[in-house]
Design an enzyme around this catalytic site. Structure first.
Site, PDB file in Angstrom:
ATOM      1  CD  GLN A   1      -2.718   1.236   2.524  1.00 23.85           C
ATOM      2  OE1 GLN A   1      -2.470   0.496   3.472  1.00 23.85           O
ATOM      3  NE2 GLN A   1      -3.724   2.085   2.535  1.00 23.85           N
TER       4      GLN A   1
ATOM      5  CE1 TYR B   1       0.943  -2.580  11.927  1.00 25.57           C
ATOM      6  CE2 TYR B   1      -0.025  -1.121  13.579  1.00 25.57           C
ATOM      7  CZ  TYR B   1       0.553  -1.314  12.335  1.00 25.57           C
ATOM      8  OH  TYR B   1       0.752  -0.232  11.504  1.00 25.57           O
TER       9      TYR B   1
END
Length: 317
Positions: free
Chosen positions: A12, A143
């Protein structure tokens, strides 16, 4: 002229950052590193060199660095927040074991390294409003844990070995180019697609959930600007708070309705995404980035919305 390797160049951020770097440093000087199954396509493939470069394979990274005489590595390989929660071991393998490989190659070959952190590096114990540059970082997601570790290991390699490591803590990133792929803040991209397509938007994030967001052009500028910054000015390195705008779902919805008055949205809260979002800051204090390398965003919610809609109308209609 700098010779740059972008690891994760088809992702991305990487797909857009690679093209931005090529426009600055020359197509031939920026190598797009990718993994099998995620090969560059279109302009990304045709405009400059590309190499298979799996972040978990230190030897492969070293081979690419030596072949192309690389002196700066942008390491963008990572799993996004929601995906990482379903694959925690893989998230660590890519985010931390992979970073270790990159830093070792950088140490041995004299490369600088950019590895982004995130607002996910903060947790529920962090001050939520105007989150300081230096504060409590106790995230509850893999994360977030990996992003805190990223910052610490990068600082360690700078202090112990002199590797020029730098990073920013990205907010949620909004782009019209590459669709999102498993992030907590993806709703702020998906909502624009729904509006332009004339579809009702189902919002997975609860009302009044504020998160920092940023338009991709600002994010790309931050990467380049920090890596070009005078090192003598840098008190911090890994990673800098950067901010642009903070909003909750109804605010972005109302901004879009100025262009599409009949646009509809309803809430169907996703428990996992909401639990992650609720643990993140509402807004960041980016004064250190502004002081140490003159960071300043160009877009706010209104200007981003106008540009996103214009770009997506060209792309989708």
């Amino acid at each position: 002229m700098k010779k740059i390797l972008v690891i994760g160049a088809t992702g991305q951020i990487g797909s857009e950052l690679t093209m931005r770097l090529r426009s600055i440093y020359g197509n031939e000087n920026v190598v797009a590193g990718y993994i099998k199954g995620a090969e560059p396509k279109g302009e990304l493939a045709e405009s400059g060199p590309s190499e298979i470069c799996d972040v978990t394979d230190a030897e492969a990274i070293a081979d690419v660095v030596k072949k192309h005489h690389i002196d700066a590595i942008y390491n963008l390989a990572a799993l996004l927040s929601v995906v990482a929660e379903g694959k925690p071991r893989l998230a660590w393998k890519i985010g931390i074991d992979g970073l270790w490989n990159v830093l070792e190659v950088a140490r041995e070959n004299g490369c600088s390294v950019f590895t982004p952190s995130s607002i996910g590096s903060f947790g529920p114990g962090t001050p939520a409003d105007g989150t300081p540059q230096d504060t409590v970082q106790r995230p509850r997601t893999i994360y977030g844990v990996s992003k805190v570790t990223t910052e610490l290991i990068s600082d360690y390699y700078f202090s112990k070995y002199g590797v020029d490591t730098r990073s920013v803590r990205f907010p949620g990133l909004i782009s019209y180019v590459t669709p999102p792929g498993g992030g907590t803040t993806d709703y702020a991209v998906d909502i624009y697609y729904s509006a332009v397509k004339g579809e009702k938007f189902i919002c997975p994030i609860a009302p009044n959930t504020y998160m920092d967001m940023m338009y991709m052009p600002d994010a790309l500028n931050a990467c380049v600007q920090l890596m070009e910054a005078d090192p003598s000015r840098l008190v911090h390195r890994n990673g800098f708070n950067i901010a642009s705008m903070s909003f909750e779902p109804n605010e972005i919805y109302q901004a879009i309705r100025k262009f599409y008055p009949d646009f509809q949205m309803e809430y169907q809260v996703d428990a996992l995404k909401q639990s992650i979002a609720s643990s993140w800051p509402n807004s960041l204090d980016d004064s250190c980035a502004r002081t140490e390398w003159d960071w300043k965003s160009a877009y706010n919610l209104e200007s981003m919305t106008a540009d996103m809609i214009e770009r997506l109308k060209i792309k989708l209609l």
